[in-house]
Design an enzyme around this catalytic site. Structure first.
Site, short mmCIF file in Angstrom:
data_model
loop_
_atom_site.label_atom_id
_atom_site.label_comp_id
_atom_site.label_asym_id
_atom_site.label_seq_id
_atom_site.Cartn_x
_atom_site.Cartn_y
_atom_site.Cartn_z
N HIS A 63 11.17 10.93 -27.79
CA HIS A 63 10.01 11.71 -27.34
C HIS A 63 10.13 13.19 -27.72
CE1 HIS A 63 6.67 12.91 -24.82
NE2 HIS A 63 7.45 13.79 -24.21
N ARG A 90 0.80 -1.24 0.00
CA ARG A 90 0.00 0.00 0.00
C ARG A 90 0.83 1.28 0.00
NH1 ARG A 90 -3.00 -3.02 3.61
NH2 ARG A 90 -4.87 -3.91 2.66
N LYS A 145 7.50 23.81 -14.02
CA LYS A 145 6.69 22.61 -13.83
C LYS A 145 6.14 22.58 -12.40
CE LYS A 145 5.57 18.02 -14.40
NZ LYS A 145 5.75 16.77 -15.06
N GLU A 169 -4.47 17.61 -12.64
CA GLU A 169 -4.72 17.91 -14.05
C GLU A 169 -6.20 18.12 -14.37
OE1 GLU A 169 -1.98 16.05 -16.84
OE2 GLU A 169 -3.58 15.99 -18.31
N ARG A 229 -2.95 22.52 -15.40
CA ARG A 229 -1.85 21.58 -15.65
C ARG A 229 -1.84 21.11 -17.10
NH1 ARG A 229 0.48 16.67 -11.75
NH2 ARG A 229 2.03 15.95 -13.25
N HIS A 247 2.07 18.21 -27.22
CA HIS A 247 1.99 16.77 -26.93
C HIS A 247 0.80 16.08 -27.58
CE1 HIS A 247 5.26 17.57 -24.25
NE2 HIS A 247 5.31 16.32 -23.84
N ASN A 275 0.66 20.10 -21.67
CA ASN A 275 0.45 19.24 -22.84
C ASN A 275 0.73 19.95 -24.16
OD1 ASN A 275 -0.32 17.21 -21.15
ND2 ASN A 275 -2.50 17.69 -21.27
N GLU A 335 11.45 19.65 -23.64
CA GLU A 335 10.56 20.00 -22.51
C GLU A 335 10.95 21.36 -21.93
OE1 GLU A 335 8.05 18.11 -22.26
OE2 GLU A 335 8.71 16.10 -22.87
N LYS A 390 3.17 11.98 -10.99
CA LYS A 390 2.54 10.99 -11.88
C LYS A 390 3.46 9.78 -12.01
CE LYS A 390 -0.12 13.83 -15.14
NZ LYS A 390 -0.22 14.15 -16.57
N HIS A 409 2.56 13.30 -29.35
CA HIS A 409 2.39 11.91 -28.89
C HIS A 409 1.96 11.00 -30.03
CE1 HIS A 409 2.02 12.31 -24.26
NE2 HIS A 409 3.20 11.85 -24.62
P1 NAD Z 1 14.67 6.55 -20.23
O1 NAD Z 1 14.40 6.47 -18.79
O2 NAD Z 1 14.37 5.36 -21.05
O3 NAD Z 1 16.19 6.96 -20.46
C1 NAD Z 1 16.72 7.01 -21.75
C2 NAD Z 1 17.97 6.12 -21.89
O4 NAD Z 1 19.07 6.76 -21.25
C3 NAD Z 1 17.84 4.76 -21.22
O5 NAD Z 1 18.46 3.80 -22.02
C4 NAD Z 1 18.62 4.92 -19.90
O6 NAD Z 1 19.15 3.72 -19.44
C5 NAD Z 1 19.71 5.86 -20.34
N1 NAD Z 1 20.27 6.70 -19.29
C6 NAD Z 1 19.61 7.30 -18.28
N2 NAD Z 1 20.42 8.12 -17.61
C7 NAD Z 1 21.64 8.01 -18.17
C8 NAD Z 1 22.88 8.64 -17.93
N3 NAD Z 1 23.02 9.58 -16.99
N4 NAD Z 1 23.94 8.29 -18.71
C9 NAD Z 1 23.79 7.38 -19.72
N5 NAD Z 1 22.63 6.78 -20.01
C10 NAD Z 1 21.56 7.09 -19.24
O7 NAD Z 1 13.87 7.76 -20.92
P2 NAD Z 1 13.53 9.26 -20.46
O8 NAD Z 1 13.53 10.04 -21.72
O9 NAD Z 1 14.34 9.72 -19.31
O10 NAD Z 1 12.03 9.13 -19.92
C11 NAD Z 1 10.97 8.76 -20.75
C12 NAD Z 1 9.81 8.30 -19.88
O11 NAD Z 1 9.42 9.36 -19.04
C13 NAD Z 1 8.61 7.87 -20.68
O12 NAD Z 1 8.19 6.60 -20.24
C14 NAD Z 1 7.56 8.92 -20.33
O13 NAD Z 1 6.26 8.40 -20.32
C15 NAD Z 1 8.00 9.35 -18.97
N6 NAD Z 1 7.54 10.69 -18.57
C16 NAD Z 1 6.87 10.82 -17.40
C17 NAD Z 1 6.41 12.05 -16.99
C18 NAD Z 1 5.70 12.19 -15.68
O14 NAD Z 1 5.14 13.26 -15.39
N7 NAD Z 1 5.70 11.17 -14.86
C19 NAD Z 1 6.65 13.19 -17.78
C20 NAD Z 1 7.36 13.03 -18.96
C21 NAD Z 1 7.79 11.77 -19.36
ZN ZN Z 2 6.92 15.37 -22.94
#
Ligand code: NAD
Ligand code: ZN
Length: 353
Positions: A255, A113, A215, A225, A229, A236, A233, A177, A135, A240
């Site tokens: 992305h 939980r 943010k 949201e 908020r 996006h 988007n 972003e 999120k 997306h």
């Molecule tokens: P990711 O976590 O897949 O990282 C990208 C790649 O970089 C991976 O292969 C990772 O292993 C590598 N990596 C990470 N840090 C590193 C470092 N310091 N040095 C070398 N390699 C490194 O992708 P991301 O772009 O960070 O995140 C994308 C995700 O974030 C998506 O799933 C998306 O839905 C989510 N997201 C969430 C929110 C939210 O509000 N929760 C907002 C935007 C995006």
């Molecule tokens: Zn984004």
């Protein structure tokens, strides 16, 4: 530098080191769970390993990449937690990009939980965006982030030093972003960024701090949201859809690369159907093309993209919902556009190539 999120938790923007771990140790957790992927184990763990000390530790390493942000990986994390004897008084440290932050946070937020967790974002995208706002979730039924929850971490530790090993393409993707945050809320930062020819020379801690603050402020006003908020988007709705369309192709877009296309097309819509000036549209278009180049979006994909937008979970009704820009630094939410206008915005984008 520490930014407080409604007094609930702090975002520390600094090198992760003795100070943060002393703070964590003071909280006297029974143990820590360290969740990372194979890449962050290799590149990021060495930066913090020396601070782990003698606190009981369960290390969980999962494969890297979005396609592992799903239930099977989560199940593995929960199993490892049980095997390691993790209890309610433990704290989870999520060391990685948005994938680890979303999934590690989800695993922690639901385990027995909910146990405490700290986000240690290591990609630019997760430092300015994903780690803030509560999120959490995983992809399910082919839909991104379709299972999850809102829960706040105990802290977010943002250390720009992690970016040293991040591939340049990932840095540019996360930078989208930062552009987006400036465009929706900080005209001054937008005008500063616009003049930057090469993002590699940026003062990352300063740029990140300002972007995270945008943010943070938006999320504080509307944590779940319901209204403002949605400004986040911007870029996006179309972005997306483009990202999903390219997902299974060889020329897959990251992305932020897809969001850059979204920002150009949605700025065009903001101009054609709203108040955004032609000069502002030109500036946004030129800058995004300069940083991200141009990627032709096949005309045959337009109906597919429209279908993807209709399924976008952010739409409560059939109408396709958008966040538009009134001008750089000001966004307006709950706008709609017709399929015909969206198609024309994509044709406009293609004409720039
Ligand atoms: P990711 O976590 O897949 O990282 C990208 C790649 O970089 C991976 O292969 C990772 O292993 C590598 N990596 C990470 N840090 C590193 C470092 N310091 N040095 C070398 N390699 C490194 O992708 P991301 O772009 O960070 O995140 C994308 C995700 O974030 C998506 O799933 C998306 O839905 C989510 N997201 C969430 C929110 C939210 O509000 N929760 C907002 C935007 C995006
Ligand atoms: Zn984004």
């Amino acid at each position: 530098m520490e930014l407080s999120v409604g007094g609930e938790y702090g975002i520390v923007i600094d090198a992760v080191g003795a100070e943060q771990f002393a703070w964590l140790r003071e909280r006297a957790y029974a143990g820590w769970v360290l969740i990372m992927d194979e890449e962050t184990e290799r590149y990021c763990l060495p930066r913090i390993e020396r601070y782990l000390g003698s606190t009981p530790l369960v290390k969980i390493v999962v494969p890297a990449g979005e396609r592992h942000k799903h239930l099977d990986t989560c199940k593995f994390i929960w199993e490892e937690m049980f095997r390691g004897g993790v209890g309610r008084r433990w704290c989870c440290l999520n060391l990685g990009g948005g994938v680890i932050g979303d999934m590690g946070g989800f695993a922690a937020g639901t385990f027995k939980r909910g146990i405490d967790f700290v986000q240690i974002p290591t990609t630019l995208l997760s430092q300015v965006d994903a780690s803030v706002g509560g999120k959490l979730g995983i992809d399910f039924y082919e839909v991104k982030n379709s299972i999850g929850l809102f829960a706040n971490p105990q802290a977010v530790w943002v250390d720009a030093g992690f970016l040293g090993t991040l591939p340049e393409r990932e840095i540019r993707s996360g930078y989208a972003e930062i552009i987006k945050h400036a465009l929706i809320a900080d005209e001054q930062q937008w005008s500063e960024l616009r003049d930057i020819k090469d993002i590699r020379g940026l003062d990352w801690p300063a740029v990140i701090e300002r972007s995270v603050d945008i943010k943070r402020q938006v999320v504080l006003k509307d944590p779940f949201e319901r209204g403002i908020r949605k400004a986040l988007n911007f870029g996006h709705t179309i972005g997306h859809a483009v990202e999903s369309y390219f997902l299974h192709r060889e020329d897959r877009l990251l992305h932020g690369e897809a969001i850059a296309i979204g920002m150009i097309t949605e700025s065009w819509l903001s101009h054609e159907t709203g108040d955004l000036s032609a000069a502002a549209l030109d500036d946004i278009r030129d800058y995004c093309l300069r940083v991200y180049g141009h990627q032709h979006v096949p005309e045959a994909s337009f109906p597919v993209l429209l279908d993807l937008m209709r399924q976008d979970k952010k739409n409560d009704t059939e109408a396709i919902n958008f966040t538009f820009l009134e001008k750089p630094g000001e966004a307006v939410v709950n706008k709609t556009a017709t399929a015909d206008m969206i198609t024309r915005s994509l044709a406009y984008y293609n004409s720039l190539g």
